[in-house]
Scaffold this motif. Sequence first.
Motif, short mmCIF file in Angstrom:
data_model
loop_
_atom_site.label_atom_id
_atom_site.label_comp_id
_atom_site.label_asym_id
_atom_site.label_seq_id
_atom_site.Cartn_x
_atom_site.Cartn_y
_atom_site.Cartn_z
N VAL A 41 0.83 -1.18 -0.10
CA VAL A 41 0.03 0.23 -0.15
C VAL A 41 0.93 1.25 0.08
O VAL A 41 1.84 1.35 0.69
CB VAL A 41 -0.95 0.03 1.07
CG1 VAL A 41 -0.26 -0.22 2.46
CG2 VAL A 41 -1.88 1.27 1.36
N VAL A 43 1.20 5.15 0.77
CA VAL A 43 0.63 6.15 1.49
C VAL A 43 1.19 7.41 1.35
O VAL A 43 2.17 7.55 1.31
CB VAL A 43 0.42 5.77 2.95
CG1 VAL A 43 0.03 7.03 3.81
CG2 VAL A 43 -0.20 4.32 3.37
N THR A 65 -2.18 -0.84 -3.50
CA THR A 65 -3.26 0.24 -3.31
C THR A 65 -2.85 1.74 -2.66
O THR A 65 -1.58 1.46 -2.38
CB THR A 65 -4.36 -0.46 -2.22
OG1 THR A 65 -3.53 -0.64 -1.09
CG2 THR A 65 -4.74 -1.83 -2.47
N LEU A 66 -3.80 2.47 -2.77
CA LEU A 66 -3.37 3.81 -2.35
C LEU A 66 -3.99 4.29 -1.21
O LEU A 66 -5.35 3.75 -0.91
CB LEU A 66 -3.63 4.78 -3.71
CG LEU A 66 -3.00 4.37 -5.13
CD1 LEU A 66 -3.38 5.77 -6.02
CD2 LEU A 66 -1.67 4.21 -4.87
N ASP A 67 -3.52 4.96 -0.34
CA ASP A 67 -4.24 5.56 0.85
C ASP A 67 -3.78 6.86 1.02
O ASP A 67 -2.45 6.97 0.58
CB ASP A 67 -4.29 4.62 2.04
CG ASP A 67 -5.42 4.71 2.62
OD1 ASP A 67 -6.32 5.68 2.73
OD2 ASP A 67 -5.87 3.69 3.35
N PHE A 68 -4.42 7.69 1.92
CA PHE A 68 -4.11 9.16 1.98
C PHE A 68 -4.07 9.66 3.36
O PHE A 68 -4.99 9.20 4.23
CB PHE A 68 -4.79 10.29 1.16
CG PHE A 68 -4.69 9.74 -0.21
CD1 PHE A 68 -3.74 10.33 -1.05
CD2 PHE A 68 -5.62 8.83 -0.99
CE1 PHE A 68 -3.52 10.31 -2.26
CE2 PHE A 68 -5.64 8.76 -2.47
CZ PHE A 68 -4.30 9.20 -2.91
N LYS A 86 -6.79 13.80 8.51
CA LYS A 86 -7.36 12.63 7.76
C LYS A 86 -6.66 11.38 7.87
O LYS A 86 -5.33 11.65 7.64
CB LYS A 86 -7.50 13.01 6.21
CG LYS A 86 -8.34 12.22 5.56
CD LYS A 86 -7.67 11.88 4.20
CE LYS A 86 -8.22 10.36 3.58
NZ LYS A 86 -8.02 9.27 4.13
N ASP A 87 -7.25 10.36 8.52
CA ASP A 87 -6.53 9.09 8.71
C ASP A 87 -6.60 8.24 7.48
O ASP A 87 -7.54 8.56 6.59
CB ASP A 87 -7.12 8.26 9.89
CG ASP A 87 -5.96 7.49 10.49
OD1 ASP A 87 -5.11 7.18 10.14
OD2 ASP A 87 -6.01 7.47 11.91
N LEU A 88 -5.99 7.19 7.37
CA LEU A 88 -6.15 6.10 6.54
C LEU A 88 -7.41 5.58 6.29
O LEU A 88 -8.01 5.62 7.27
CB LEU A 88 -5.03 4.96 6.65
CG LEU A 88 -3.38 5.50 6.70
CD1 LEU A 88 -2.72 4.23 7.15
CD2 LEU A 88 -3.09 5.88 5.31
N ASP A 89 -7.66 5.26 5.06
CA ASP A 89 -9.16 4.52 5.06
C ASP A 89 -9.16 3.01 5.09
O ASP A 89 -10.04 2.54 6.08
CB ASP A 89 -9.91 4.92 3.67
CG ASP A 89 -10.19 6.32 3.22
OD1 ASP A 89 -10.35 7.07 4.42
OD2 ASP A 89 -10.08 6.54 2.11
N ASP A 90 -7.77 2.69 5.20
CA ASP A 90 -7.93 1.02 5.28
C ASP A 90 -6.96 0.69 6.61
O ASP A 90 -6.20 1.37 6.64
CB ASP A 90 -7.39 0.26 4.11
CG ASP A 90 -8.47 0.68 2.91
OD1 ASP A 90 -9.61 0.75 3.04
OD2 ASP A 90 -7.82 1.12 1.82
N ILE A 92 -3.85 -1.54 8.14
CA ILE A 92 -2.80 -1.86 7.29
C ILE A 92 -2.04 -2.89 8.13
O ILE A 92 -0.88 -3.22 7.54
CB ILE A 92 -1.87 -0.54 7.30
CG1 ILE A 92 -1.70 0.13 8.61
CG2 ILE A 92 -2.17 0.55 6.13
CD1 ILE A 92 -0.66 1.08 8.89
#
Length: 184
Positions: A41, A43, A65-68, A86-90, A92
């Motif tokens: 992932v 980030v 995958t990408l996360d922000f 803003k935290d990660l969506d997924d 880890i």
Amino acid sequence: MTLALPDDRMDQVLLTEEQLSDAVARLGREIAGDYTGRDLVLVTVLKGGAVFLADLCRAVELPVTLDFMAVSSYGPQVQDAVRITKDLDDAIEGRDVLMVEDIIDTGLTLNYLLRVIRQRQPASLAVCTLLDKDARRLVDLPIEYRGFAVPDRFVVGYGLDLDGLWRNLPYVATLKDDIWETWQ
Ligand code: IMP
């Protein structure tokens, strides 16, 4: 060829579009070689990292995958604490996380984020930065993938801004010293 800069607060082009795309291709190859068969992932930290991530992820020829995340500082000093806005969506846990940064300056922001992410027990955690302003580093950070070492100058373009402007420049330019001094 000399590029006409769009604003007289800018000094000169430090990294051209071609130098940036060569570095992105090289980093993409290195990352793809190291993470084959893993669960990667990528980030990044909004907003600055979005431009680099958008190019880098297309240079990594692997399923990723990408996360922000997004952060803000509690105060104007570099030593001030960082807050995650803003935290990660997924989740880890058990995944291979690569933090993708536009620039590492003092290193304090990334140092904090690495601590937060490590607590979530990823399988691995590594750092890729396009620009490394290492003369200003206040904390020791492991950097596995680095695009360019840059001098202690304020730079804009390719995701990096001054008051929100110039993130969309396709190159990286330095600001004139008097502009940089009033920003600090
Ligand atoms: P840190 O000092 O390593 O925590 O860097 C914090 C943030 O400051 C970076 O992620 C950038 O958003 C910003 N920053 C540091 N140096 C520059 C620069 O030269 N141009 C634009 N933003 C910068």
